[in-house]
Scaffold this motif. Sequence first.
Motif, PDB file in Angstrom:
ATOM      1  N   ARG B  51       0.801  -1.229   0.000  1.00 30.44           N
ATOM      2  CA  ARG B  51       0.000   0.000   0.000  1.00 30.44           C
ATOM      3  C   ARG B  51       0.840   1.289   0.000  1.00 30.44           C
ATOM      4  N   PRO B  52       1.673   1.496  -1.025  1.00 31.47           N
ATOM      5  CA  PRO B  52       2.509   2.714  -1.039  1.00 31.47           C
ATOM      6  C   PRO B  52       1.677   3.985  -0.994  1.00 31.47           C
ATOM      7  N   GLU B  53       0.411   3.890  -1.420  1.00 35.11           N
ATOM      8  CA  GLU B  53      -0.443   5.092  -1.421  1.00 35.11           C
ATOM      9  C   GLU B  53      -0.747   5.582  -0.007  1.00 35.11           C
ATOM     10  N   MET B  54      -0.528   4.703   1.005  1.00 32.39           N
ATOM     11  CA  MET B  54      -0.700   5.145   2.386  1.00 32.39           C
ATOM     12  C   MET B  54       0.463   6.025   2.834  1.00 32.39           C
ATOM     13  N   PHE B  55       1.557   5.911   2.112  1.00 37.35           N
ATOM     14  CA  PHE B  55       2.758   6.646   2.487  1.00 37.35           C
ATOM     15  C   PHE B  55       2.973   7.875   1.615  1.00 37.35           C
ATOM     16  N   MET B  56       2.797   7.687   0.301  1.00 32.47           N
ATOM     17  CA  MET B  56       3.089   8.792  -0.607  1.00 32.47           C
ATOM     18  C   MET B  56       1.901   9.184  -1.459  1.00 32.47           C
ATOM     19  N   LYS B  57       1.898  10.440  -1.846  1.00 32.10           N
ATOM     20  CA  LYS B  57       0.912  10.930  -2.802  1.00 32.10           C
ATOM     21  C   LYS B  57       1.694  11.831  -3.744  1.00 32.10           C
ATOM     22  N   GLY B  58       1.726  11.507  -5.007  1.00 30.00           N
ATOM     23  CA  GLY B  58       2.576  12.239  -5.943  1.00 30.00           C
ATOM     24  C   GLY B  58       4.031  11.997  -5.574  1.00 30.00           C
ATOM     25  N   ASP B  59       4.827  13.063  -5.530  1.00 24.83           N
ATOM     26  CA  ASP B  59       6.227  12.849  -5.206  1.00 24.83           C
ATOM     27  C   ASP B  59       6.552  13.194  -3.748  1.00 24.83           C
ATOM     28  N   THR B  60       5.486  13.403  -2.953  1.00 29.05           N
ATOM     29  CA  THR B  60       5.749  13.726  -1.550  1.00 29.05           C
ATOM     30  C   THR B  60       4.953  12.789  -0.645  1.00 29.05           C
ATOM     31  N   VAL B  61       5.044  12.992   0.681  1.00 29.46           N
ATOM     32  CA  VAL B  61       4.298  12.109   1.572  1.00 29.46           C
ATOM     33  C   VAL B  61       2.821  12.447   1.504  1.00 29.46           C
ATOM     34  N   ARG B  62       2.027  11.485   1.863  1.00 30.31           N
ATOM     35  CA  ARG B  62       0.593  11.694   1.888  1.00 30.31           C
ATOM     36  C   ARG B  62       0.245  12.730   2.967  1.00 30.31           C
ATOM     37  N   PRO B  63      -0.729  13.606   2.682  1.00 28.77           N
ATOM     38  CA  PRO B  63      -1.123  14.559   3.726  1.00 28.77           C
ATOM     39  C   PRO B  63      -1.509  13.795   4.992  1.00 28.77           C
ATOM     40  N   GLY B  64      -1.098  14.290   6.133  1.00 25.27           N
ATOM     41  CA  GLY B  64      -1.386  13.568   7.370  1.00 25.27           C
ATOM     42  C   GLY B  64      -0.189  12.773   7.865  1.00 25.27           C
ATOM     43  N   VAL B  65       0.929  12.861   7.130  1.00 28.69           N
ATOM     44  CA  VAL B  65       2.149  12.200   7.616  1.00 28.69           C
ATOM     45  C   VAL B  65       3.112  13.278   8.114  1.00 28.69           C
ATOM     46  N   LEU B  66       3.514  13.117   9.364  1.00 34.40           N
ATOM     47  CA  LEU B  66       4.456  14.061   9.973  1.00 34.40           C
ATOM     48  C   LEU B  66       5.871  13.597   9.652  1.00 34.40           C
ATOM     49  N   VAL B  67       6.704  14.523   9.164  1.00 39.68           N
ATOM     50  CA  VAL B  67       8.086  14.167   8.837  1.00 39.68           C
ATOM     51  C   VAL B  67       9.031  15.005   9.700  1.00 39.68           C
ATOM     52  N   LEU B  68       9.917  14.330  10.396  1.00 38.07           N
ATOM     53  CA  LEU B  68      10.905  15.026  11.215  1.00 38.07           C
ATOM     54  C   LEU B  68      12.301  14.620  10.761  1.00 38.07           C
ATOM     55  N   VAL B  69      13.162  15.606  10.559  1.00 37.51           N
ATOM     56  CA  VAL B  69      14.559  15.318  10.246  1.00 37.51           C
ATOM     57  C   VAL B  69      15.366  15.769  11.461  1.00 37.51           C
ATOM     58  N   ASN B  70      16.052  14.827  12.082  1.00 39.67           N
ATOM     59  CA  ASN B  70      16.752  15.107  13.345  1.00 39.67           C
ATOM     60  C   ASN B  70      15.833  15.803  14.349  1.00 39.67           C
ATOM     61  N   ASP B  71      14.667  15.264  14.532  1.00 40.97           N
ATOM     62  CA  ASP B  71      13.684  15.777  15.486  1.00 40.97           C
ATOM     63  C   ASP B  71      13.223  17.190  15.177  1.00 40.97           C
ATOM     64  N   CYS B  72      13.265  17.562  13.936  1.00 39.00           N
ATOM     65  CA  CYS B  72      12.837  18.900  13.546  1.00 39.00           C
ATOM     66  C   CYS B  72      11.874  18.761  12.373  1.00 39.00           C
ATOM     67  N   ASP B  73      10.733  19.394  12.477  1.00 39.37           N
ATOM     68  CA  ASP B  73       9.730  19.350  11.408  1.00 39.37           C
ATOM     69  C   ASP B  73      10.388  19.727  10.076  1.00 39.37           C
ATOM     70  N   TRP B  74      10.172  18.914   9.072  1.00 45.96           N
ATOM     71  CA  TRP B  74      10.879  19.171   7.805  1.00 45.96           C
ATOM     72  C   TRP B  74      10.418  20.444   7.115  1.00 45.96           C
ATOM     73  N   GLU B  75       9.334  21.032   7.590  1.00 41.40           N
ATOM     74  CA  GLU B  75       8.900  22.326   7.049  1.00 41.40           C
ATOM     75  C   GLU B  75       9.969  23.385   7.298  1.00 41.40           C
ATOM     76  N   LEU B  76      10.704  23.190   8.394  1.00 39.90           N
ATOM     77  CA  LEU B  76      11.712  24.176   8.760  1.00 39.90           C
ATOM     78  C   LEU B  76      13.006  23.987   7.980  1.00 39.90           C
ATOM     79  N   SER B  77      13.171  22.807   7.390  1.00 38.77           N
ATOM     80  CA  SER B  77      14.438  22.580   6.696  1.00 38.77           C
ATOM     81  C   SER B  77      14.249  22.526   5.179  1.00 38.77           C
ATOM     82  N   GLY B  78      13.036  22.825   4.718  1.00 43.33           N
ATOM     83  CA  GLY B  78      12.835  22.903   3.273  1.00 43.33           C
ATOM     84  C   GLY B  78      12.128  21.717   2.662  1.00 43.33           C
TER      85      GLY B  78
END
Lengths: 360, 99
Positions: B51-78
């Motif tokens: 079920r890859p559609e549970m993880f990705m939508k288009g070329d990014t993660v599916r809405p509703g998936v929180l992504v953290l890079v080194n415990d930092c929201d990836w919105e802050l790192s681009g």
Amino acid sequence: MEKEGDAKPKNTAPRLCCVCNHRRPALKRPKTLDQICRECFYEVFEEEIHQVIVENQLFKPGERVAIGASGGKDSTVLAYVLSKLNRQHQYGLDLFLLSIDEGITGYRDDSLETVKRNEIQYGLPLKVVSYKDLYGWTMDEIVKIIGLKNNCTFCGVFRRQALDRGAAMLKVDKVATGHNADDIAETVLLNILRGDIARLSRCTAITTGEDGPIPRCKPFKFHLLQIPNCILTYAYFKRLDYFSTECIYSPNAYRGFAREFIKDLERIRPRAILDIIKSGEDFRISTTTKMPEQGTCERCGYISSQKWCKACVLLEGLNRGLPKLGIGRSRGLNIERKKDVKENNLTESIESKQCGTLDF
Amino acid sequence: MQLTLEFGGGLELLCESKKIHKVNVETQKGVEKLTMKDLLTWVRTNLIKERPEMFMKGDTVRPGVLVLVNDCDWELSGQLNTTLEEKDVVVFISTLHGG
């Protein structure tokens, strides 16, 4: 439980936390988009909940409060934050964890293990009430009979009552649940779709059932589940022990459609969720509309607008091998039942466990 | 490049119920850096078993998936443009499961 030390900063995020102006920010706050560090985020989030509790006078000093604990992220965060605030701000509350065991193998048994760990981790006494004890049936047994259609109706009706019964056993003054803004918006939509005006008019209140024996409150009423979702982020950063598996019997639940719709809406405009709640709150029902009268179930004594409460009707169907009884349109049911009572002297044939042994 | 990937909130079910994956992601020849966009493609190809559609939508993660890079929201790192470095920790958590 927290991970030690700050990981190395990403050079694309050189700014500092807008609250302490000292540490590296870890997330953007959903409402203000301010960049904030982990420690300040904890404080801001806890303070928000504290403000909701104070402004809405959710609790009174000395009250016994049961936290409806499913083991999921919302109720786990609620239990953690509430016990912390209770100490920090001297609410003077006696807190308990209250869990319902629906009897769903591979789902509830696992999540109950989480709640049992929470009992130790947070030092809150836990009470588990099971469908088997209350009604004589587990959800596994019910699904075996009725299949995956309408099973959530049974579960929902039984859970609502089970929570009240568990709360009565604990002799608490109030039940607090982890329902967030998305959950409430879903309920508003469902009540509109079902045309359930009585429920629509009360489902948005932060505290409900104040006229009844045990009121319920929802301290997370204003928390959106949008990304970054504060409740989830809090649970992750604090390394709280929660359970996240979807109920194995739920894929066909009507609520799922409302949830999907809410999620889509939130993607376009997160505020829409709060607007739906607001619409629900602002609904004014004409004074001439005849509302169902709240009475008590003749059989078990639970609050009911009908002769028998919904749980008793459903249970009756199960025990008589007519599980469709009480499903779908309820019109005619009471008539049908009256006929049954006359014909079969039904009351004597009830073999289920009496569910009216508790005081309310 | 050595990375630690963590899946939670039900997403671990898509990768054989394993929550933490220590992985070695090769950067493409001639390209030094690895971005989140590259990593998502790699994860989808190499880790997600169903079920890859549970993880990705288009070329990014599916809405509703929180992504953290080194415990930092990836919105802050681009977001997708976040550049990853050796030993980074990337977390994916779904909010779509019940509370």
